[in-house]
Design a protein around this motif. Structure first.
Motif, mmCIF file in Angstrom:
data_model
loop_
_atom_site.group_PDB
_atom_site.id
_atom_site.type_symbol
_atom_site.label_atom_id
_atom_site.label_comp_id
_atom_site.label_asym_id
_atom_site.label_seq_id
_atom_site.Cartn_x
_atom_site.Cartn_y
_atom_site.Cartn_z
ATOM 1 N N ALA A 1 -2.364 10.928 -1.108
ATOM 2 C CA ALA A 1 -2.838 10.048 -2.184
ATOM 3 C C ALA A 1 -4.129 10.654 -2.732
ATOM 4 O O ALA A 1 -4.088 11.577 -3.538
ATOM 5 C CB ALA A 1 -3.005 8.628 -1.654
ATOM 6 N N GLY A 2 -5.293 10.189 -2.271
ATOM 7 C CA GLY A 2 -6.545 10.830 -2.696
ATOM 8 C C GLY A 2 -6.779 12.142 -1.968
ATOM 9 O O GLY A 2 -7.554 12.989 -2.408
ATOM 10 N N GLY A 3 -6.132 12.294 -0.818
ATOM 11 C CA GLY A 3 -6.276 13.517 -0.024
ATOM 12 C C GLY A 3 -7.575 13.590 0.769
ATOM 13 O O GLY A 3 -7.812 14.573 1.469
ATOM 14 N N GLY B 1 -2.343 -2.372 -5.706
ATOM 15 C CA GLY B 1 -1.406 -1.292 -5.430
ATOM 16 C C GLY B 1 -1.926 -0.367 -4.343
ATOM 17 O O GLY B 1 -3.146 -0.165 -4.227
ATOM 18 N N GLY B 2 -1.021 0.213 -3.576
ATOM 19 C CA GLY B 2 -1.440 1.106 -2.492
ATOM 20 C C GLY B 2 -2.241 2.297 -2.996
ATOM 21 O O GLY B 2 -3.083 2.843 -2.289
ATOM 22 N N GLY B 3 -1.988 2.703 -4.257
ATOM 23 C CA GLY B 3 -2.695 3.857 -4.810
ATOM 24 C C GLY B 3 -3.955 3.488 -5.575
ATOM 25 O O GLY B 3 -4.517 4.337 -6.273
ATOM 26 N N THR B 4 -4.389 2.249 -5.439
ATOM 27 C CA THR B 4 -5.617 1.819 -6.122
ATOM 28 C C THR B 4 -6.824 2.479 -5.464
ATOM 29 O O THR B 4 -6.977 2.421 -4.242
ATOM 30 C CB THR B 4 -5.761 0.284 -6.042
ATOM 31 N N THR B 5 -7.662 3.090 -6.279
ATOM 32 C CA THR B 5 -8.839 3.755 -5.698
ATOM 33 C C THR B 5 -9.969 2.738 -5.477
ATOM 34 O O THR B 5 -9.994 1.663 -6.094
ATOM 35 C CB THR B 5 -9.368 4.858 -6.631
ATOM 36 N N PHE B 6 -10.915 3.127 -4.641
ATOM 37 C CA PHE B 6 -12.076 2.250 -4.426
ATOM 38 C C PHE B 6 -12.918 2.160 -5.697
ATOM 39 O O PHE B 6 -13.526 1.125 -5.956
ATOM 40 C CB PHE B 6 -12.886 2.714 -3.210
ATOM 41 N N THR C 1 -7.981 6.034 -1.733
ATOM 42 C CA THR C 1 -7.185 4.853 -2.065
ATOM 43 C C THR C 1 -7.173 3.837 -0.928
ATOM 44 O O THR C 1 -7.411 4.170 0.238
ATOM 45 C CB THR C 1 -5.727 5.252 -2.368
ATOM 46 N N VAL C 2 -6.826 2.623 -1.319
ATOM 47 C CA VAL C 2 -6.679 1.548 -0.341
ATOM 48 C C VAL C 2 -5.530 1.868 0.627
ATOM 49 O O VAL C 2 -5.658 1.723 1.844
ATOM 50 C CB VAL C 2 -6.399 0.235 -1.114
ATOM 51 N N GLY C 3 -4.392 2.350 0.061
ATOM 52 C CA GLY C 3 -3.236 2.675 0.915
ATOM 53 C C GLY C 3 -3.570 3.768 1.911
ATOM 54 O O GLY C 3 -3.149 3.715 3.074
ATOM 55 N N GLY C 4 -4.355 4.766 1.471
ATOM 56 C CA GLY C 4 -4.738 5.847 2.372
ATOM 57 C C GLY C 4 -5.669 5.351 3.470
ATOM 58 O O GLY C 4 -5.546 5.745 4.629
#
Ligand SMILES: Cc1cc2nc3c(=O)[nH]c(=O)nc-3n(C[C@H](O)[C@H](O)[C@H](O)COP(=O)(O)OP(=O)(O)OC[C@H]3O[C@@H](n4cnc5c(N)ncnc54)[C@H](O)[C@@H]3O)c2cc1C
Length: 275
Positions: A33-35, A74-79, A112-115
């Motif tokens: 995701a953000g890595g 969403g799981g890919g939502t960034t902070f 990301t939140v999901g990460g």
């Protein structure tokens, strides 16, 4: 950020459906995701190089939505997106406070939140927030979707109920009634992994969760009961000692973490409604 994965196999789906099909075909593909965690693991050799699937471009995973009573992220939502969201500020201000403490601005823009959730570090800054908020995770694979209460998601140190081929597509947060509170205690104010992190909701039955003090993020249910019953400070600390099991590590000692967690809990509770 991506230099550590260059030269390794990287697949790039265009849609969420395509990503789930790719994962179904090869469940050992590692979502990227953000890595920001994957990169560190590769750089320090704590994860074996693998085949990766870049999900950072999937708009279907990046949203903040109010679905009736529920706040869905969403799981890919960034902070960074969380920090900009009016809806999160209104409904889950403790998450905004947590987002502001995740690394620095560059990390917040990618992470990301999901990460944060899937990485399953007991020190993940958003995790006590979702625990105290009684959030639900929406997990999806090519064969369907299921919901798992956040407080059942972690099964051990860096172990989760995420199944092969599944992605965290969303976090659903029910209405949180009562003032919210968030504190992170680290060596420095910024760019520090927490020694103790606490999120709490003041209600008749208070809801309190900690990070960095056990193999997983934990709800302090004994301490919650002690506070609700009007127990004194010593009793609350004793109850908390049943909820958490800090360890000695390079960042702190077990006894320091237990004392700090107790101090945070009592100082929050004693602040009253203003907390
Ligand atoms: C300098 C620095 C400072 C940091 N500071 C903090 C901090 O203060 N607080 C903190 O909590 N963290 C911190 N981190 C850790 C990291 O930024 C967070 O954990 C971040 O939220 C991870 O998100 P990501 O999108 O970058 O995850 P990635 O690195 O892309 O992935 C992490 C893990 O989650 C999996 N994954 C990612 N998205 C999904 C998904 N949707 N579904 C299923 N699995 C998924 C990946 O496969 C991988 O196993 C820091 C990292 C760095 C490099």
């Amino acid at each position: 950020m991506r230099s550590a994965v260059s030269g390794l196999e990287l697949r790039t789906p265009d849609t969420l459906g395509e990503a789930l099909e790719m994962l179904a075909g090869n469940p050992s593909l590692v979502p990227l995701a953000g890595g920001t965690d994957v990169y560190v693991d590769l750089q320090f050799g704590t994860a074996a190089p693998a085949a990766y699937m870049d999900i950072s471009g999937l708009e279907e995973l990046r949203f903040v939505e109010e679905r009736g009573d529920v706040l869905a992220l969403g799981g890919g939502t960034t902070f960074a997106a969380i920090l900009r969201s009016e809806a999160v500020l209104l409904r889950l201000p403790m998450l905004v406070e947590a987002a502001a403490t995740v690394g620095g601005a560059q990390i917040q823009a990618a992470a990301t939140v999901g990460g944060n959730i899937a990485n399953a570090s007991p020190a993940g800054d958003s995790l006590p927030v979702f625990a105290a908020a009684d959030a639900t995770l929406v997990l999806r694979s090519a064969s369907g979707e299921r919901r798992v209460p956040f407080n059942d998601f972690y099964t051990g140190y860096r172990e989760t109920r995420l199944g092969p081929g599944e992605l965290i597509v969303a976090v659903e947060v029910p209405p949180v009634r009562g003032p919210q509170w968030y504190r992170k205690v680290g060596t420095r104010a910024a760019q520090a992994i927490s020694k103790v992190v606490m999120a709490a909701v003041r209600a008749r039955r208070p809801r309190v969760a900690f990070g960095s003090v056990a193999p997983t993020p934990v709800r302090a249910t004994h301490a919650e009961e002690a506070l609700a019953s009007g127990a004194g400070a010593a009793e609350v600390r004793a109850a908390l000692a049943r909820d958490i099991s800090p360890i000695d590590d390079v960042r702190s000692t077990a006894s320091y973490r237990l004392a700090v967690a107790g101090n945070l809990l009592l100082s929050w509770w004693e602040q009253g409604e203003a907390g």
